[in-house]
Motif scaffolding. Structure first.
Motif, short mmCIF file in Angstrom:
data_model
loop_
_atom_site.label_atom_id
_atom_site.label_comp_id
_atom_site.label_asym_id
_atom_site.label_seq_id
_atom_site.Cartn_x
_atom_site.Cartn_y
_atom_site.Cartn_z
N PHE A 145 0.81 -1.22 0.00
CA PHE A 145 0.00 0.00 0.00
C PHE A 145 0.84 1.27 0.00
N ARG A 146 2.05 1.17 0.50
CA ARG A 146 2.85 2.39 0.69
C ARG A 146 3.13 3.12 -0.62
N ILE A 161 -0.24 8.89 -4.53
CA ILE A 161 -1.41 9.74 -4.38
C ILE A 161 -1.05 11.04 -3.66
N LEU A 162 -0.29 10.90 -2.56
CA LEU A 162 0.10 12.09 -1.80
C LEU A 162 0.99 13.00 -2.63
N SER A 163 1.89 12.41 -3.41
CA SER A 163 2.83 13.22 -4.20
C SER A 163 2.10 13.97 -5.32
N ALA A 172 -2.59 6.31 4.98
CA ALA A 172 -1.15 6.15 5.22
C ALA A 172 -0.88 5.94 6.70
N GLU A 173 -1.63 6.63 7.56
CA GLU A 173 -1.47 6.44 9.01
C GLU A 173 -1.84 5.01 9.41
N ILE A 225 -8.95 14.25 -1.32
CA ILE A 225 -8.12 13.10 -1.72
C ILE A 225 -6.89 13.01 -0.83
N ARG A 226 -6.25 14.14 -0.60
CA ARG A 226 -5.01 14.14 0.19
C ARG A 226 -5.28 13.74 1.64
N LYS A 227 -6.35 14.27 2.24
CA LYS A 227 -6.66 13.93 3.63
C LYS A 227 -7.01 12.44 3.76
#
Length: 521
Positions: free
Chosen positions: A239-240, A246-248, A280-281, A272-274
């Motif tokens: 998943f990482r 996505i974050l980038s 990710a957490e 999307i980012r949140k």
């Protein structure tokens, strides 16, 4: 042989007889049985009394040449039946040894006394060398037997006087019948014992089968745990990369690298980012949990001061509080806490999780972080809040994986339900423990007890997981060649094209030469 009542009505003599000849022993046995029947004892107890009396009378005849046998009823409520057998023989020189459990005599001395002690409620012995021996056999009346008055005892004496002693052969025949009944009872008990042993064997087989089933269950649970840990670890790794992508890319869009966004687009990209950050957490917590359960956590032991740790935490956690927040985050100055020798990063991670939870579920008041010396070379960190608290029934559940206690603030905060479970396992991994004190509506205090110095195996160097030696060598050579070239470069050694797009955009924006080499690690 009949006597009157003496000693203020407390002792009622029933019968006195002498033992001069061997056949007198049989008559004494008969009389003991007759008196037992007249007093109301059941047949089994009559046999016990008669056998005990005959055994002691036989001893008196064998070792002293004869003796005297006296029968009494004592007391009024409760009453006891006492038989006193005395002789004027040589006595017993070492009475404690004869009565000892390990005494063995070639002549049979002591066997009659041992038998009498088993048959009667109490046996009293008075003996000394050259003073003879007196043995008193005591049998208590049953609670179901009525107490006998003086008038009833006198009637009993009259009946006893009218009973003529039977022929000794009749007594022997009676004794044989008793032996046969005893043997029959022993046979029945033997059969019951065999049946009981069979039941015990069946039970033992059931217990063995149960243990085998439990072992199978334990092995199954262990395999399931290993599979769960493997799944969490692999899932987290897989998943990482897409999450990072996505974050980038969301960062590229939010920074307007490829052009402006409309207000609605900006809002959607932020969503999307949140969402990606929350996922990710969860991935990071799952990976940390899998590592702890698999025992693959690397402990990096360093020396650090608690005051410095608190200072760093203060800087990290302050941004979580909105401006003009009704909640105060207070770090108390640690007093008399020595330098800690353990993994500062993991201690920081435990406290960050606890502080973050406290801030989430505290609407007003304060979150107070402190440290003090505990017992046995331990330091106790505490994170206390004035929040909603945790009900007693849920104070153990909160440390389970993916458990979140329902409350009115739950919908407004994000969380994975893994934080406290991870905290507990990390604290245990460092040789400590974590406790909770909480009251609903008052607040919660989490106490983390850790040893001042970590005593387990530590490993300072980090591992490069999943890399093959030759591939790692080629990647390092690429980095060295890039270092020799003075032109600023961005080297992307990632298989995912989406991540490379982020690198290319970032490099282009900063006027850097971008050398994209998709090296498979």
């Amino acid at each position: 042989m009949r006597k009157s009542k003496i000693e203020n009505g407390m002792i009622y003599p029933i019968l006195t007889t002498e033992v001069r000849f061997e056949q007198d022993i049989v008559q004494v046995r008969q009389r003991a049985r007759q008196i037992g029947a007249l007093l109301g004892f059941d047949s089994q107890t009559q046999t016990r009394i008669a056998t005990a009396v005959s055994e002691i009378a036989r001893n008196a005849f064998k070792y002293a040449g004869g003796g005297k046998v006296e029968f009494f009823v004592e007391g009024e409520s409760p009453q006891v039946f006492r038989t006193r057998i005395s002789d004027s023989g040589p006595g017993i020189p070492d009475l404690p040894t004869v009565l000892g459990p390990n005494f063995r005599s070639q002549t049979g001395a002591g066997m009659g006394l041992a038998a009498a002690k088993r048959l009667m409620d109490e046996v009293q012995i008075d003996s000394a060398p050259d003073r003879g021996t007196a043995v008193q056999l005591i049998k208590q009346f049953s609670k179901l037997m009525p107490a006998l008055s003086a008038i009833e005892l006198n009637k009993l004496l009259d009946k006893l006087a009218r009973q003529i002693p039977e022929d000794p052969y009749a007594e022997i025949q009676q004794q044989n019948q008793e032996l046969l009944r005893t043997l029959d009872e022993l046979r029945q008990r033997q059969e019951e014992l065999v049946q009981l042993n069979q039941e015990l064997e069946d039970t033992n087989r059931g217990v063995v089968a149960l243990y085998a089933e439990l072992n199978d269950k334990a092995e199954s649970l262990q395999r399931e745990g290993e599979l769960k840990t493997s799944f969490l670890s692999n899932m987290s790794h897989e998943f990482r990369t897409p999450l990072t992508t996505i974050l980038s890319i969301s960062e590229i869009l939010l920074n307007r690298i490829d052009g402006e966004l409309s207000p609605e687009q900006d809002k959607q990209v932020n969503f999307i980012r949140k969402s990606a950050e929350s996922l990710a957490e969860l991935v990071d917590d799952s990976l940390d949990l899998a590592k702890v359960e698999a025992g693959k956590v690397t402990v990096r032991v360093t020396d650090f001061e608690v005051e410095d740790l608190f200072s760093a935490l203060r800087g990290m956690m302050r941004p979580l509080l909105p401006q003009n927040s009704p909640v105060s985050l207070i770090f108390e100055v640690p007093l008399e806490v020595p330098t800690l020798t353990t993994d500062e990063g993991k201690v920081s991670q435990i406290l960050r999780n606890l502080i973050s939870n406290a801030l989430k579920f505290t609407e007003a008041g304060e979150v107070r972080v402190a440290a003090e010396m505990g017992e046995g070379g331990m330091v106790t960190f505490s994170v206390a809040d004035t929040g909603i608290g945790i009900p007693p029934a849920d104070q153990t559940r909160v440390f389970e994986e993916f458990v979140q206690v329902e409350n009115h603030l739950q919908k407004g905060v994000k969380g994975t339900g893994l934080g406290l479970s991870l905290c507990r396992k990390m604290a245990e991994f460092l040789g400590g423990s974590i406790e909770i004190e909480s009251s609903p509506g008052v607040g919660s205090t989490f106490l983390v007890n850790l040893p001042i110095a970590y005593v387990g195996d530590s490993e300072v160097s980090a591992e490069i997981s999943g890399s093959q030696p030759e591939e790692t060598g080629r990647a390092m050579e690429n980095l060295r060649s890039a270092g020799r070239d003075r032109t600023p470069k961005v080297l992307i050694v990632k298989e995912q094209k989406s991540f490379s797009v982020f690198g290319e955009r970032l490099a282009g924006r900063n006027s850097l030469y971008c050398d994209v080499r998709r090296q498979r690690w």
